[in-house]
Design a protein around this motif. Structure first.
Motif, PDB file in Angstrom:
ATOM      1  N   GLN A   1      23.271 -36.114 -23.919  1.00 42.38           N
ATOM      2  CA  GLN A   1      22.409 -37.469 -23.929  1.00 42.38           C
ATOM      3  C   GLN A   1      20.973 -37.343 -23.890  1.00 42.38           C
ATOM      4  N   ASN A   2      20.519 -36.497 -23.190  1.00 40.24           N
ATOM      5  CA  ASN A   2      19.223 -36.270 -23.020  1.00 40.24           C
ATOM      6  C   ASN A   2      18.598 -35.916 -24.472  1.00 40.24           C
ATOM      7  N   GLN A   3      19.212 -35.012 -25.097  1.00 36.60           N
ATOM      8  CA  GLN A   3      18.750 -34.553 -26.167  1.00 36.60           C
ATOM      9  C   GLN A   3      18.807 -35.824 -27.400  1.00 36.60           C
ATOM     10  N   THR A   4      19.830 -36.391 -27.298  1.00 31.89           N
ATOM     11  CA  THR A   4      20.020 -37.516 -28.131  1.00 31.89           C
ATOM     12  C   THR A   4      18.981 -38.618 -28.195  1.00 31.89           C
TER      13      THR A   4
ATOM     14  N   SER B   1      20.704 -45.787 -24.862  1.00 35.68           N
ATOM     15  CA  SER B   1      21.412 -45.053 -23.970  1.00 35.68           C
ATOM     16  C   SER B   1      21.152 -45.089 -22.562  1.00 35.68           C
ATOM     17  N   HIS B   2      19.985 -45.656 -22.142  1.00 36.73           N
ATOM     18  CA  HIS B   2      19.497 -45.525 -20.890  1.00 36.73           C
ATOM     19  C   HIS B   2      19.576 -47.031 -20.232  1.00 36.73           C
ATOM     20  N   ALA B   3      20.085 -47.970 -20.963  1.00 40.03           N
ATOM     21  CA  ALA B   3      20.095 -49.306 -20.510  1.00 40.03           C
ATOM     22  C   ALA B   3      21.297 -49.767 -19.422  1.00 40.03           C
ATOM     23  N   THR B   4      21.160 -50.621 -18.890  1.00 35.86           N
ATOM     24  CA  THR B   4      22.163 -51.279 -17.930  1.00 35.86           C
ATOM     25  C   THR B   4      22.369 -52.726 -18.387  1.00 35.86           C
ATOM     26  N   GLN B   5      23.627 -53.109 -18.853  1.00 36.75           N
ATOM     27  CA  GLN B   5      24.027 -54.381 -19.012  1.00 36.75           C
ATOM     28  C   GLN B   5      23.731 -55.246 -17.820  1.00 36.75           C
ATOM     29  N   VAL B   6      23.213 -56.443 -17.735  1.00 38.81           N
ATOM     30  CA  VAL B   6      22.913 -57.512 -16.736  1.00 38.81           C
ATOM     31  C   VAL B   6      23.380 -58.613 -17.056  1.00 38.81           C
ATOM     32  N   GLY B   7      24.017 -58.831 -18.179  1.00 36.61           N
ATOM     33  CA  GLY B   7      24.697 -60.146 -18.544  1.00 36.61           C
ATOM     34  C   GLY B   7      25.119 -59.862 -20.058  1.00 36.61           C
TER      35      GLY B   7
ATOM     36  N   THR C   1      31.299 -52.952 -22.640  1.00 38.67           N
ATOM     37  CA  THR C   1      31.628 -51.537 -23.781  1.00 38.67           C
ATOM     38  C   THR C   1      30.723 -50.602 -23.490  1.00 38.67           C
ATOM     39  N   ILE C   2      31.175 -49.224 -23.786  1.00 37.41           N
ATOM     40  CA  ILE C   2      30.061 -48.128 -23.713  1.00 37.41           C
ATOM     41  C   ILE C   2      29.661 -47.926 -25.282  1.00 37.41           C
ATOM     42  N   ASP C   3      28.737 -48.140 -25.549  1.00 39.15           N
ATOM     43  CA  ASP C   3      28.301 -48.161 -26.909  1.00 39.15           C
ATOM     44  C   ASP C   3      27.091 -47.159 -27.302  1.00 39.15           C
ATOM     45  N   HIS C   4      26.284 -46.551 -26.335  1.00 33.63           N
ATOM     46  CA  HIS C   4      25.393 -45.412 -26.643  1.00 33.63           C
ATOM     47  C   HIS C   4      25.660 -44.459 -25.604  1.00 33.63           C
ATOM     48  N   PHE C   5      26.717 -44.094 -25.424  1.00 32.15           N
ATOM     49  CA  PHE C   5      27.190 -42.886 -24.761  1.00 32.15           C
ATOM     50  C   PHE C   5      27.336 -41.582 -25.870  1.00 32.15           C
ATOM     51  N   PRO C   6      26.723 -40.617 -25.828  1.00 31.86           N
ATOM     52  CA  PRO C   6      26.905 -39.671 -27.013  1.00 31.86           C
ATOM     53  C   PRO C   6      28.426 -39.032 -27.071  1.00 31.86           C
ATOM     54  N   PRO C   7      29.124 -39.014 -28.216  1.00 32.28           N
ATOM     55  CA  PRO C   7      30.427 -38.491 -28.242  1.00 32.28           C
ATOM     56  C   PRO C   7      30.412 -37.101 -27.916  1.00 32.28           C
ATOM     57  N   VAL C   8      31.538 -36.273 -27.373  1.00 35.16           N
ATOM     58  CA  VAL C   8      31.356 -34.870 -27.456  1.00 35.16           C
ATOM     59  C   VAL C   8      32.818 -34.262 -28.181  1.00 35.16           C
ATOM     60  N   CYS C   9      32.295 -33.494 -28.985  1.00 30.23           N
ATOM     61  CA  CYS C   9      33.581 -32.756 -29.709  1.00 30.23           C
ATOM     62  C   CYS C   9      33.835 -31.690 -28.851  1.00 30.23           C
ATOM     63  N   LEU C  10      35.279 -31.604 -28.578  1.00 32.33           N
ATOM     64  CA  LEU C  10      35.717 -30.302 -27.921  1.00 32.33           C
ATOM     65  C   LEU C  10      36.914 -29.629 -28.766  1.00 32.33           C
ATOM     66  N   CYS C  11      36.836 -29.916 -30.192  1.00 29.57           N
ATOM     67  CA  CYS C  11      37.827 -29.211 -31.090  1.00 29.57           C
ATOM     68  C   CYS C  11      36.838 -28.149 -32.003  1.00 29.57           C
ATOM     69  N   ALA C  12      35.625 -27.906 -31.553  1.00 25.09           N
ATOM     70  CA  ALA C  12      34.795 -26.713 -32.342  1.00 25.09           C
ATOM     71  C   ALA C  12      34.730 -27.121 -34.009  1.00 25.09           C
TER      72      ALA C  12
ATOM     73  N   ALA D   1      37.704 -38.306 -34.539  1.00 21.21           N
ATOM     74  CA  ALA D   1      37.282 -39.428 -34.094  1.00 21.21           C
ATOM     75  C   ALA D   1      36.971 -39.209 -32.483  1.00 21.21           C
ATOM     76  N   CYS D   2      35.750 -38.522 -32.311  1.00 18.30           N
ATOM     77  CA  CYS D   2      35.352 -37.934 -31.009  1.00 18.30           C
ATOM     78  C   CYS D   2      34.872 -39.250 -30.093  1.00 18.30           C
ATOM     79  N   VAL D   3      35.338 -39.152 -28.955  1.00 16.19           N
ATOM     80  CA  VAL D   3      34.805 -40.227 -27.767  1.00 16.19           C
ATOM     81  C   VAL D   3      33.883 -39.658 -26.754  1.00 16.19           C
ATOM     82  N   PRO D   4      33.311 -40.573 -26.009  1.00 18.85           N
ATOM     83  CA  PRO D   4      32.496 -39.938 -25.023  1.00 18.85           C
ATOM     84  C   PRO D   4      33.473 -39.427 -23.910  1.00 18.85           C
ATOM     85  N   VAL D   5      33.560 -38.163 -23.774  1.00 18.03           N
ATOM     86  CA  VAL D   5      34.357 -37.354 -23.103  1.00 18.03           C
ATOM     87  C   VAL D   5      33.799 -37.437 -21.555  1.00 18.03           C
TER      88      VAL D   5
END
Length: 242
Positions: free
Chosen positions: A11-14, A105-111, A167-178, A186-190
């Motif tokens: 996430q930090n890199q993204t 990616s660093h925001a917090t939903q407040v409403g 919803t989690i909209d800005h969490f970077p997906p991680v591919c574990l299948c190389a 269809a990778c998801v935020p692991v």
């Protein structure tokens, strides 16, 4: 938002490469407004009693009762307790340092449709699918971190990000299948929380089962319950029209 170290590294890199949402002047609730009233006003996504104010100073790596340290499992940084906390006790008092015009990616939903940036160590608290803490809206419209169970000194503080994000909209997906050279899955935020009841991915409130939502009780953002109710009413209206 924060997360386990493997996710956090990606996430930090993204985030450094991506667009950062424009910050707007911080809005604080008037401290004289009762907590229950301030919470009810936030449900609609509008806060007519907010007044302009400058940002509060950002706290360092230590706050009363907690500290930022490398976790014992070696996954990276986490917020650890420096004393014990009883169930129901406030572990961290939340405060906002900037309202945002859009989610990032660093925001917090407040409403509903509203996001902001938390200060202090709040953004450093990692996600867990079986957390020892929950969240509670305070009179500054920020989230306190509250113990759901007894927490001993030296334990990591965690909460479920679904407790305040629909919803989690800005969490970077991680591919574990190389996949090489381009991932076609269809990778998801692991999720790397390691909890026995881990859901496998970092998901929002809308993706929790009814039992999971009920299990969190009052340790969730009140606007999530309102959004759920609005969806149920909309579905009921559509069904009656059909």
């Amino acid at each position: 938002m924060n997360q386990s170290s493997g996710e956090r590294h990606i996430q930090n890199q993204t985030f450094l490469r991506g667009h950062q949402s424009e910050e707007v002047p911080l809005l604080h609730a008037q401290p004289s407004r009762p907590l229950l009233l301030a919470a009810s006003e936030s449900l609609s996504g509008q806060s007519p009693y907010f007044t302009e104010s400058g940002p509060r100073p950002t706290q360092g790596s230590d706050e009363e009762g907690v500290t930022l340290r490398c976790t014992a499992d070696g996954k990276g940084d986490g917020v650890l307790t420096t004393r014990s906390f009883a169930a129901g006790e406030t572990v961290m008092v939340g405060f906002l340092v900037g309202a945002l015009k859009e989610n990032d990616s660093h925001a917090t939903q407040v409403g509903p449709g509203r996001w902001a940036r938390h200060g202090g160590l709040g953004p450093k608290v990692n996600h867990s699918c079986d957390p020892n803490c929950g969240v509670r809206l305070n009179d500054e419209q920020a989230f306190d971190v509250v113990a759901r169970q007894q927490i001993d000194a030296g334990q990591e503080v965690t909460f479920d990000y679904a407790m305040r994000n629909f919803t989690i909209d800005h969490f970077p997906p991680v591919c574990l299948c190389a996949c090489v050279p381009v991932c076609l899955c269809a990778c998801v935020p692991v999720c790397l929380c390691g909890a026995p009841r881990c859901r496998g991915s970092v998901t929002g409130w809308k993706d929790l089962t009814a039992a999971q939502k009920a299990g969190y009780g009052d340790f969730v953002a009140p606007y999530l319950l309102t959004m759920d109710n609005e969806i149920r009413l909309a579905h009921s209206g559509n069904a009656s029209m059909g």
